[in-house]
Structures are given as C-alpha cells and as structure tokens.
Scaffold this motif. Structure first.
Motif, PDB file in Angstrom:
ATOM      1  N   PRO A  88       0.808  -1.217   0.000  1.00  0.00           N
ATOM      2  CA  PRO A  88       0.000   0.000   0.000  1.00  0.00           C
ATOM      3  C   PRO A  88       0.848   1.277   0.000  1.00  0.00           C
ATOM      4  O   PRO A  88       0.358   2.344  -0.333  1.00  0.00           O
ATOM      5  N   THR A  89       2.125   1.154   0.342  1.00  0.00           N
ATOM      6  CA  THR A  89       2.995   2.328   0.402  1.00  0.00           C
ATOM      7  C   THR A  89       3.612   2.651  -0.953  1.00  0.00           C
ATOM      8  O   THR A  89       3.478   3.755  -1.459  1.00  0.00           O
ATOM      9  N   CYS A  90       4.302   1.668  -1.551  1.00  0.00           N
ATOM     10  CA  CYS A  90       5.021   1.925  -2.804  1.00  0.00           C
ATOM     11  C   CYS A  90       4.355   1.322  -4.038  1.00  0.00           C
ATOM     12  O   CYS A  90       4.836   1.496  -5.147  1.00  0.00           O
ATOM     13  N   GLN A  91       3.264   0.565  -3.842  1.00  0.00           N
ATOM     14  CA  GLN A  91       2.512  -0.084  -4.920  1.00  0.00           C
ATOM     15  C   GLN A  91       3.302  -1.166  -5.653  1.00  0.00           C
ATOM     16  O   GLN A  91       2.987  -1.530  -6.781  1.00  0.00           O
ATOM     17  N   THR A  92       4.343  -1.713  -5.014  1.00  0.00           N
ATOM     18  CA  THR A  92       5.066  -2.841  -5.590  1.00  0.00           C
ATOM     19  C   THR A  92       4.135  -4.049  -5.627  1.00  0.00           C
ATOM     20  O   THR A  92       3.385  -4.294  -4.692  1.00  0.00           O
ATOM     21  N   ILE A  93       4.207  -4.806  -6.711  1.00  0.00           N
ATOM     22  CA  ILE A  93       3.384  -5.994  -6.896  1.00  0.00           C
ATOM     23  C   ILE A  93       4.277  -7.221  -6.756  1.00  0.00           C
ATOM     24  O   ILE A  93       5.349  -7.288  -7.349  1.00  0.00           O
ATOM     25  N   ASN A  94       3.835  -8.194  -5.985  1.00  0.00           N
ATOM     26  CA  ASN A  94       4.540  -9.467  -5.825  1.00  0.00           C
ATOM     27  C   ASN A  94       3.543 -10.595  -5.961  1.00  0.00           C
ATOM     28  O   ASN A  94       2.349 -10.395  -5.765  1.00  0.00           O
ATOM     29  N   PHE A  95       4.046 -11.791  -6.257  1.00  0.00           N
ATOM     30  CA  PHE A  95       3.180 -12.968  -6.251  1.00  0.00           C
ATOM     31  C   PHE A  95       4.006 -14.180  -5.873  1.00  0.00           C
ATOM     32  O   PHE A  95       5.224 -14.187  -5.967  1.00  0.00           O
ATOM     33  N   SER A  96       3.301 -15.203  -5.389  1.00  0.00           N
ATOM     34  CA  SER A  96       3.963 -16.459  -5.036  1.00  0.00           C
ATOM     35  C   SER A  96       3.051 -17.613  -5.429  1.00  0.00           C
ATOM     36  O   SER A  96       1.861 -17.426  -5.632  1.00  0.00           O
ATOM     37  N   PHE A  97       3.630 -18.812  -5.503  1.00  0.00           N
ATOM     38  CA  PHE A  97       2.868 -20.002  -5.866  1.00  0.00           C
ATOM     39  C   PHE A  97       2.607 -20.914  -4.686  1.00  0.00           C
ATOM     40  O   PHE A  97       2.139 -22.014  -4.844  1.00  0.00           O
ATOM     41  N   GLY A  98       2.940 -20.487  -3.522  1.00  0.00           N
ATOM     42  CA  GLY A  98       2.725 -21.285  -2.321  1.00  0.00           C
ATOM     43  C   GLY A  98       2.643 -20.369  -1.122  1.00  0.00           C
ATOM     44  O   GLY A  98       2.724 -19.151  -1.241  1.00  0.00           O
TER      45      GLY A  98
END
Length: 193
Positions: A88-98
C-alpha cells in the motif's frame, strides 16, 4: 526468545560464511568478545545491531531473535495456488505459488483475495492479431487506478504493470486456458475466468 538458541544461530550463520568472530565483530564495529558472549548464550545483540546482523546474514529479524530459521514446506510451484500481494505504500506488486510471508516497506503484506468482476470492474477482451487487447472502463487517477493485470495459465504468468494517467488498456499474448486477474488500488483484486 531463547538467548542460547539465538547465540547458536548467530554462530551457525557466521560459520556458514566462513567468518571468524573477529571478522563479524569488525563488520559490526564491536569487539570479538561481544560476539563470543552472544554465541555462548550470555546475552542478546543490542537492538541497534539486530537489523545489521539480519542484513549481514540475509535472514529475517524475527527469526534471528527466535534463534531458528523456519523452513517453508517444499513448494512445488503449483501455479493454481498463485497469490498476489500489493504494497500500500510503494505499490510494488509481488506474487507467489505457495504459502509465503511477504514484507515490503517494513510491513507484512496480506494476500489479495480475488473477487468476481463487478459492473464497475470488468475487463473487456478483444482479439487483435495474436494478442488480447484488454480494456477497462475505469478511472486511472493517482489515488484510484488499475495497478496491474495478469494472465495466469498452466505454466506461466504474464503480468503487465499499469500506472495512473495512462490509458486503461493493455495488450497481452493470447492464452485461452487460464484466468485473468486485475487489481484496483481502491477496491482490490478481481478475477475473470
């Protein structure tokens, strides 16, 4: 917190890097006696040194202080279990598969829970040559916009980052089997099957 466990972990991490107590002490600008004291379970590192130790050893601060590195269960990379995270601060997007723990800008990020499309949040797909042209009837203002769109299929994730004040449209390679996800900075994550 167990002072002996923490000391043993510091010793283990130091030895993994092939450092002597003096070499670790030099990096922290303290005496080797202080490092020896920690490793023997005679005291904890000063609060001002914990972050530096975590960075040197590349471990989480809470795990360092707990005296154990917790391992995740073996992650086979099941793409069907994809989870998205947005800072919510820098709007970086991450994802994981587990199952994982994501941290950004000093905050633990909660996984985004996908919801069904709504009238205000609908992705319109149109075939253009060998691509999908995906558009949204959505504002793209600084505080409220579509931040990313992703197509998730069998063995791949195609993610396109979007920015405020750009057109609410993207072009992505055509994939027929999969799900489309998009994230509104105000209303959350949406999923189109």
């Amino acid at each position: 917190m167990d002072v002996i466990q923490t000391g043993q972990l510091i010793r283990q991490l130091r030895k993994e890097r092939g450092w002597t107590q003096q070499e670790l002490a030099n990096q922290l600008m303290i005496s080797d006696r202080t490092v020896s004291k920690w490793e023997r379970g005679r005291g904890y590192p000063d609060v001002s040194l914990v972050t530096k130790l975590s960075q040197l050893f590349q471990v989480e601060t809470n795990q360092l202080l707990a005296g154990e590195l917790t391992c995740q269960q073996k992650n086979t990379g099941d793409i069907r279990k994809i989870t998205f995270y947005a800072c919510p601060t820098c709007q970086t997007i991450n994802f994981s598969f587990g199952k994982t723990e994501m941290v950004c800008c000093g905050r633990k990020l909660e996984p985004l829970i996908p919801q069904k499309e709504t009238a205000e949040h609908t992705a319109h797909l149109q075939e253009v040559e060998s691509d999908w042209y995906i558009t949204f009837e959505h504002e793209m203002e600084k505080e409220h916009y579509i931040s990313f769109i992703a197509i998730v299929s069998g063995d791949q994730v195609l993610l396109k980052k979007m920015y405020p004040e750009q057109e609410a449209a993207v072009r992505l390679p055509k994939i027929y089997q999969g799900n489309l996800y998009f994230y509104c900075t105000t209303h959350g994550l949406f999923k189109k099957e």
